[in-house]
Design a protein around this motif. Structure first.
Motif, short mmCIF file in Angstrom:
data_model
loop_
_atom_site.label_atom_id
_atom_site.label_comp_id
_atom_site.label_asym_id
_atom_site.label_seq_id
_atom_site.Cartn_x
_atom_site.Cartn_y
_atom_site.Cartn_z
N MET A 261 -80.21 27.43 45.70
CA MET A 261 -79.29 26.58 46.43
C MET A 261 -79.54 25.13 46.00
O MET A 261 -80.66 24.68 45.93
CB MET A 261 -79.52 26.72 47.93
N THR A 262 -78.45 24.45 45.74
CA THR A 262 -78.58 23.06 45.33
C THR A 262 -78.65 22.17 46.54
O THR A 262 -78.08 22.48 47.59
CB THR A 262 -77.39 22.64 44.44
N GLU A 263 -79.35 21.07 46.41
CA GLU A 263 -79.51 20.14 47.51
C GLU A 263 -78.23 19.35 47.77
O GLU A 263 -77.88 19.07 48.89
CB GLU A 263 -80.65 19.16 47.21
N HIS A 264 -77.56 18.95 46.71
CA HIS A 264 -76.39 18.09 46.83
C HIS A 264 -75.17 18.77 46.22
O HIS A 264 -75.28 19.57 45.30
CB HIS A 264 -76.63 16.74 46.12
N LYS A 265 -74.03 18.40 46.70
CA LYS A 265 -72.77 18.92 46.18
C LYS A 265 -72.57 18.36 44.77
O LYS A 265 -72.74 17.17 44.54
CB LYS A 265 -71.62 18.50 47.09
N PRO A 266 -72.24 19.23 43.83
CA PRO A 266 -71.99 18.74 42.47
C PRO A 266 -70.79 17.79 42.46
O PRO A 266 -69.83 17.97 43.21
CB PRO A 266 -71.70 20.00 41.66
N ILE A 267 -70.86 16.80 41.61
CA ILE A 267 -69.78 15.82 41.50
C ILE A 267 -68.53 16.53 41.01
O ILE A 267 -68.57 17.32 40.06
CB ILE A 267 -70.17 14.68 40.56
N GLY A 268 -67.44 16.23 41.67
CA GLY A 268 -66.16 16.80 41.28
C GLY A 268 -65.87 18.15 41.90
O GLY A 268 -64.76 18.66 41.77
N ALA A 269 -66.83 18.78 42.54
CA ALA A 269 -66.60 20.08 43.17
C ALA A 269 -65.93 19.88 44.51
O ALA A 269 -66.22 18.92 45.23
CB ALA A 269 -67.91 20.83 43.34
N ASN A 270 -65.07 20.80 44.86
CA ASN A 270 -64.41 20.78 46.16
C ASN A 270 -65.47 21.12 47.22
O ASN A 270 -66.24 22.07 47.05
CB ASN A 270 -63.26 21.78 46.17
N PHE A 271 -65.50 20.37 48.29
CA PHE A 271 -66.53 20.54 49.31
C PHE A 271 -66.44 21.92 49.95
O PHE A 271 -67.44 22.60 50.12
CB PHE A 271 -66.40 19.44 50.37
N GLU A 272 -65.24 22.37 50.30
CA GLU A 272 -65.08 23.66 50.96
C GLU A 272 -65.48 24.80 50.03
O GLU A 272 -66.14 25.75 50.45
CB GLU A 272 -63.65 23.83 51.45
N SER A 273 -65.11 24.72 48.77
CA SER A 273 -65.47 25.80 47.85
C SER A 273 -66.98 25.80 47.59
O SER A 273 -67.60 26.85 47.41
CB SER A 273 -64.71 25.66 46.53
N TRP A 274 -67.61 24.64 47.60
CA TRP A 274 -69.05 24.56 47.41
C TRP A 274 -69.78 25.20 48.59
O TRP A 274 -70.75 25.94 48.40
CB TRP A 274 -69.47 23.09 47.24
N ILE A 275 -69.30 24.95 49.82
CA ILE A 275 -69.90 25.57 51.01
C ILE A 275 -69.72 27.08 50.95
O ILE A 275 -70.66 27.84 51.22
CB ILE A 275 -69.26 25.00 52.30
N ASP A 276 -68.52 27.54 50.60
CA ASP A 276 -68.28 28.98 50.49
C ASP A 276 -69.20 29.61 49.46
O ASP A 276 -69.71 30.71 49.65
CB ASP A 276 -66.82 29.25 50.14
N GLN A 277 -69.44 28.92 48.37
CA GLN A 277 -70.32 29.42 47.32
C GLN A 277 -71.75 29.52 47.86
O GLN A 277 -72.44 30.51 47.59
CB GLN A 277 -70.28 28.49 46.11
N GLN A 278 -72.20 28.52 48.62
CA GLN A 278 -73.55 28.54 49.19
C GLN A 278 -73.70 29.72 50.15
O GLN A 278 -74.74 30.40 50.15
CB GLN A 278 -73.84 27.23 49.93
#
Length: 157
Positions: A1-18
């Motif tokens: 799990m990454t600590e920070h959201k990758p730049i340019g990634a959609n926040f909702e899709s990043w949460i769903d991925q986590q």
């Protein structure tokens, strides 16, 4: 799990991925309360707060603003001091309450929430009135009669 959201990634899709990655690792398996229904919320928005207060056995007074809590304490001061053994302790309890009331004046509060100090004299008078009367002293037995020779010669004891 990454600590920070990758730049340019959609926040909702990043949460769903986590969440998906955590599910694959099994981090949501065997959680307490798994498979149980959520408590009914109904129309009451504060059901969780009431449930928490009951579960932790906390009085609802703890949720009151400080001025209201001090007002309630001032109203109940007679019951608070009823079992104190001395007048000095009664006066100390009233002085402590008055000190906390005076400190609350310095704190910002909602308009209209003002608490007056408690006059110690009526509290002490009521405390005295509710004290049980002291037991009367035990009667002293009459003095023993003087022996015959002291009565005869009137010798001092």
């Amino acid at each position: 799990m990454t600590e920070h959201k990758p730049i340019g990634a959609n926040f909702e899709s990043w949460i769903d991925q986590q969440i998906a990655e955590a599910t694959e690792r099994g981090e949501f398996d065997n959680l307490p309360g798994a498979g149980k229904a959520l408590p009914p919320g109904g129309e009451d928005e504060d059901w969780w707060f009431r449930d928490y207060m009951e579960r932790e056995e906390v009085s609802a007074d703890a949720a009151l603003p400080l001025p209201l809590l001090l007002r309630k304490e001032a109203e109940d001061i007679d019951e608070t001091v009823r079992d104190l053994p001395t007048e000095e302790k009664v006066r100390a309890a009233v002085a402590d309450l008055n000190r906390r009331i005076q400190e609350s004046w310095r704190l910002p509060a909602q308009p209209g929430l003002f608490v007056r100090k408690v006059d110690p004299e009526p509290v002490v008078a009521l405390w005295h009135a509710t004290r049980p009367l002291p037991a009367p002293p035990a009667p002293t037995p009459p003095p023993a009669p003087l022996p015959w020779w002291r009565r005869l010669f009137r010798m001092p004891a």
